[in-house]
Design a protein around this motif. Sequence first.
Motif, PDB file in Angstrom:
ATOM      1  N   LEU A  92      -3.986  59.276  14.868  1.00  0.00           N
ATOM      2  CA  LEU A  92      -3.670  60.449  14.046  1.00  0.00           C
ATOM      3  C   LEU A  92      -2.205  60.537  13.644  1.00  0.00           C
ATOM      4  CD1 LEU A  92      -5.816  63.075  15.988  1.00  0.00           C
ATOM      5  CD2 LEU A  92      -6.383  61.908  13.848  1.00  0.00           C
ATOM      6  N   LEU A  93      -1.426  59.545  14.042  1.00  0.00           N
ATOM      7  CA  LEU A  93      -0.008  59.502  13.693  1.00  0.00           C
ATOM      8  C   LEU A  93       0.352  58.055  13.372  1.00  0.00           C
ATOM      9  CD1 LEU A  93       2.486  61.485  13.671  1.00  0.00           C
ATOM     10  CD2 LEU A  93       3.044  60.551  15.924  1.00  0.00           C
ATOM     11  N   PRO A  94       0.974  57.803  12.221  1.00  0.00           N
ATOM     12  CA  PRO A  94       1.352  56.418  11.895  1.00  0.00           C
ATOM     13  C   PRO A  94       2.223  55.813  12.992  1.00  0.00           C
ATOM     14  CG  PRO A  94       1.617  57.841   9.978  1.00  0.00           C
ATOM     15  CD  PRO A  94       1.346  58.745  11.142  1.00  0.00           C
ATOM     16  N   SER A  95       2.075  54.535  13.193  1.00  0.00           N
ATOM     17  CA  SER A  95       2.817  53.869  14.261  1.00  0.00           C
ATOM     18  C   SER A  95       4.241  53.512  13.853  1.00  0.00           C
ATOM     19  CB  SER A  95       2.080  52.601  14.697  1.00  0.00           C
ATOM     20  OG  SER A  95       1.907  51.722  13.594  1.00  0.00           O
ATOM     21  N   GLU A  96       4.491  53.396  12.540  1.00  0.00           N
ATOM     22  CA  GLU A  96       5.829  53.010  12.099  1.00  0.00           C
ATOM     23  C   GLU A  96       6.693  54.261  11.879  1.00  0.00           C
ATOM     24  OE1 GLU A  96       3.673  53.848   8.323  1.00  0.00           O
ATOM     25  OE2 GLU A  96       3.192  52.969  10.263  1.00  0.00           O
ATOM     26  N   PRO A  97       8.000  54.170  12.084  1.00  0.00           N
ATOM     27  CA  PRO A  97       8.883  55.333  11.977  1.00  0.00           C
ATOM     28  C   PRO A  97       8.806  56.052  10.635  1.00  0.00           C
ATOM     29  CG  PRO A  97      10.029  53.541  13.073  1.00  0.00           C
ATOM     30  CD  PRO A  97       8.742  52.977  12.576  1.00  0.00           C
ATOM     31  N   GLY A  99       6.280  56.301   8.496  1.00  0.00           N
ATOM     32  CA  GLY A  99       5.046  57.084   8.403  1.00  0.00           C
ATOM     33  C   GLY A  99       5.088  58.313   9.292  1.00  0.00           C
ATOM     34  N   GLU A 100       5.639  58.154  10.482  1.00  0.00           N
ATOM     35  CA  GLU A 100       5.790  59.290  11.394  1.00  0.00           C
ATOM     36  C   GLU A 100       6.703  60.348  10.781  1.00  0.00           C
ATOM     37  OE1 GLU A 100       8.031  59.330  15.465  1.00  0.00           O
ATOM     38  OE2 GLU A 100       6.001  58.566  15.822  1.00  0.00           O
ATOM     39  N   ALA A 101       7.785  59.895  10.175  1.00  0.00           N
ATOM     40  CA  ALA A 101       8.709  60.829   9.527  1.00  0.00           C
ATOM     41  C   ALA A 101       8.039  61.552   8.363  1.00  0.00           C
ATOM     42  CB  ALA A 101       9.947  60.085   9.041  1.00  0.00           C
ATOM     43  N   ARG A 102       7.178  60.865   7.627  1.00  0.00           N
ATOM     44  CA  ARG A 102       6.472  61.517   6.520  1.00  0.00           C
ATOM     45  C   ARG A 102       5.527  62.608   7.029  1.00  0.00           C
ATOM     46  NH1 ARG A 102       9.492  60.894   2.136  1.00  0.00           N
ATOM     47  NH2 ARG A 102       9.983  58.699   1.755  1.00  0.00           N
ATOM     48  N   CYS A 103       4.916  62.384   8.182  1.00  0.00           N
ATOM     49  CA  CYS A 103       4.099  63.439   8.788  1.00  0.00           C
ATOM     50  C   CYS A 103       4.953  64.661   9.105  1.00  0.00           C
ATOM     51  CB  CYS A 103       3.432  62.935  10.065  1.00  0.00           C
ATOM     52  SG  CYS A 103       2.001  61.867   9.821  1.00  0.00           S
ATOM     53  N   LEU A 104       6.102  64.441   9.713  1.00  0.00           N
ATOM     54  CA  LEU A 104       6.994  65.543  10.042  1.00  0.00           C
ATOM     55  C   LEU A 104       7.492  66.239   8.784  1.00  0.00           C
ATOM     56  CD1 LEU A 104       9.060  63.869  12.903  1.00  0.00           C
ATOM     57  CD2 LEU A 104       7.309  65.639  13.141  1.00  0.00           C
ATOM     58  N   GLU A 105       7.754  65.469   7.740  1.00  0.00           N
ATOM     59  CA  GLU A 105       8.198  66.032   6.470  1.00  0.00           C
ATOM     60  C   GLU A 105       7.157  67.000   5.912  1.00  0.00           C
ATOM     61  OE1 GLU A 105      10.127  64.094   2.472  1.00  0.00           O
ATOM     62  OE2 GLU A 105       8.276  63.181   3.232  1.00  0.00           O
ATOM     63  N   TRP A 106       5.896  66.553   5.884  1.00  0.00           N
ATOM     64  CA  TRP A 106       4.804  67.409   5.438  1.00  0.00           C
ATOM     65  C   TRP A 106       4.712  68.684   6.280  1.00  0.00           C
ATOM     66  CZ3 TRP A 106       1.627  68.125   1.525  1.00  0.00           C
ATOM     67  CH2 TRP A 106       1.203  67.070   0.708  1.00  0.00           C
ATOM     68  N   MET A 107       4.714  68.515   7.588  1.00  0.00           N
ATOM     69  CA  MET A 107       4.483  69.666   8.468  1.00  0.00           C
ATOM     70  C   MET A 107       5.627  70.667   8.412  1.00  0.00           C
ATOM     71  SD  MET A 107       2.396  68.130  11.731  1.00  0.00           S
ATOM     72  CE  MET A 107       3.743  67.113  12.329  1.00  0.00           C
ATOM     73  N   ASN A 108       6.849  70.184   8.277  1.00  0.00           N
ATOM     74  CA  ASN A 108       7.974  71.106   8.134  1.00  0.00           C
ATOM     75  C   ASN A 108       7.852  71.919   6.854  1.00  0.00           C
ATOM     76  OD1 ASN A 108       9.109  70.259  10.508  1.00  0.00           O
ATOM     77  ND2 ASN A 108      10.661  68.950   9.571  1.00  0.00           N
ATOM     78  N   PHE A 109       7.473  71.271   5.768  1.00  0.00           N
ATOM     79  CA  PHE A 109       7.286  71.965   4.494  1.00  0.00           C
ATOM     80  C   PHE A 109       6.181  73.012   4.586  1.00  0.00           C
ATOM     81  CE2 PHE A 109       4.653  71.826   0.530  1.00  0.00           C
ATOM     82  CZ  PHE A 109       5.474  72.607  -0.267  1.00  0.00           C
ATOM     83  N   VAL A 165      -0.729  61.411   4.086  1.00  0.00           N
ATOM     84  CA  VAL A 165       0.204  60.312   4.337  1.00  0.00           C
ATOM     85  C   VAL A 165      -0.573  59.032   4.055  1.00  0.00           C
ATOM     86  CG1 VAL A 165       1.632  59.109   6.032  1.00  0.00           C
ATOM     87  CG2 VAL A 165       1.518  61.608   6.034  1.00  0.00           C
ATOM     88  N   PRO A 166      -0.203  58.293   3.008  1.00  0.00           N
ATOM     89  CA  PRO A 166      -1.017  57.153   2.572  1.00  0.00           C
ATOM     90  C   PRO A 166      -1.300  56.151   3.694  1.00  0.00           C
ATOM     91  CG  PRO A 166       0.692  57.626   0.959  1.00  0.00           C
ATOM     92  CD  PRO A 166       0.982  58.491   2.157  1.00  0.00           C
ATOM     93  N   GLY A 167      -2.546  55.690   3.705  1.00  0.00           N
ATOM     94  CA  GLY A 167      -2.924  54.646   4.645  1.00  0.00           C
ATOM     95  C   GLY A 167      -3.962  55.053   5.658  1.00  0.00           C
ATOM     96  N   SER A 168      -3.911  56.289   6.133  1.00  0.00           N
ATOM     97  CA  SER A 168      -4.899  56.723   7.122  1.00  0.00           C
ATOM     98  C   SER A 168      -4.880  58.241   7.282  1.00  0.00           C
ATOM     99  CB  SER A 168      -4.638  56.059   8.484  1.00  0.00           C
ATOM    100  OG  SER A 168      -3.404  56.501   9.019  1.00  0.00           O
ATOM    101  N   TYR A 169      -5.999  58.747   7.753  1.00  0.00           N
ATOM    102  CA  TYR A 169      -6.127  60.152   8.140  1.00  0.00           C
ATOM    103  C   TYR A 169      -5.128  60.437   9.258  1.00  0.00           C
ATOM    104  CZ  TYR A 169      -8.545  64.277  10.163  1.00  0.00           C
ATOM    105  OH  TYR A 169      -8.868  65.508  10.657  1.00  0.00           O
ATOM    106  N   SER A 170      -4.452  61.566   9.164  1.00  0.00           N
ATOM    107  CA  SER A 170      -3.434  61.898  10.168  1.00  0.00           C
ATOM    108  C   SER A 170      -3.466  63.385  10.480  1.00  0.00           C
ATOM    109  CB  SER A 170      -2.039  61.511   9.647  1.00  0.00           C
ATOM    110  OG  SER A 170      -1.625  62.404   8.616  1.00  0.00           O
TER     111      SER A 170
END
Length: 222
Positions: A92-97, A99-109, A165-170
């Motif tokens: 549920l969270l990308p393994s690369e930094p 992708g992880e940062a993009r998740c945080l970017e979305w959630m902060n917004f 976040v492109p690539g997988s469900y997160s």
Amino acid sequence: MHRLFYSPGTCSLATHIVLEEVGLPYQVELVSASGLYEGEMTSTAEWKAANPKARVPALSDVAGRIGGRADLLTEAPAILFYLARLHPSAGLLPSEPAGEARCLEWMNFLSSSVHATAFSQIWRPLRFVNDEKDTLAVRAKGKQRVSEQYAYIENLVADGRDWAVPGSYSIVDPYLLVFFRWGRRIGLDMASLYPTWTRLTTRVAARPAVQRVLEHEGINID
């Protein structure tokens, strides 16, 4: 075992879904955030003693404290991130930094600009002004902000990506589902205004874990 303190259809819905996605046993406890001015249960002295922020969601059995009950984690983005990191096999969270940062970017917004500002102006205008007569203008500003932010979301998810976040469900995808539902709650024609977001939400809602949580909370995406 974790216990999730939740209110149906609020941002705690995303955390409820992710708990179901990771597939381990957990418990839930209702702390209703419904109410004209403040939540009928989140504003009680008992809940404020446990969580001084007087909000949901909150998750038990996480080391540390925020001034109330020990080992209680608050804030939806923090809970989502914690669960995804705790259960990497769920994917549920990308393994690369990046992708992880993009998740945080979305959630902060979503948690700040969309939830804490725009929707709070619509549903809790007296957090922004003291006089009831000023609330109409605050609500109008909130609706304007939501329209602007939802147009941004639609434009972003319409760029050809498969998931938020492109690539997988997160963890971002169930969080976006919350705001999709809220758009319908305030009367937006989500299907016509935001067709790509609608298709994404339909895919999210079809997941078995999401179906189980929607049934448990007695809600749907319509």
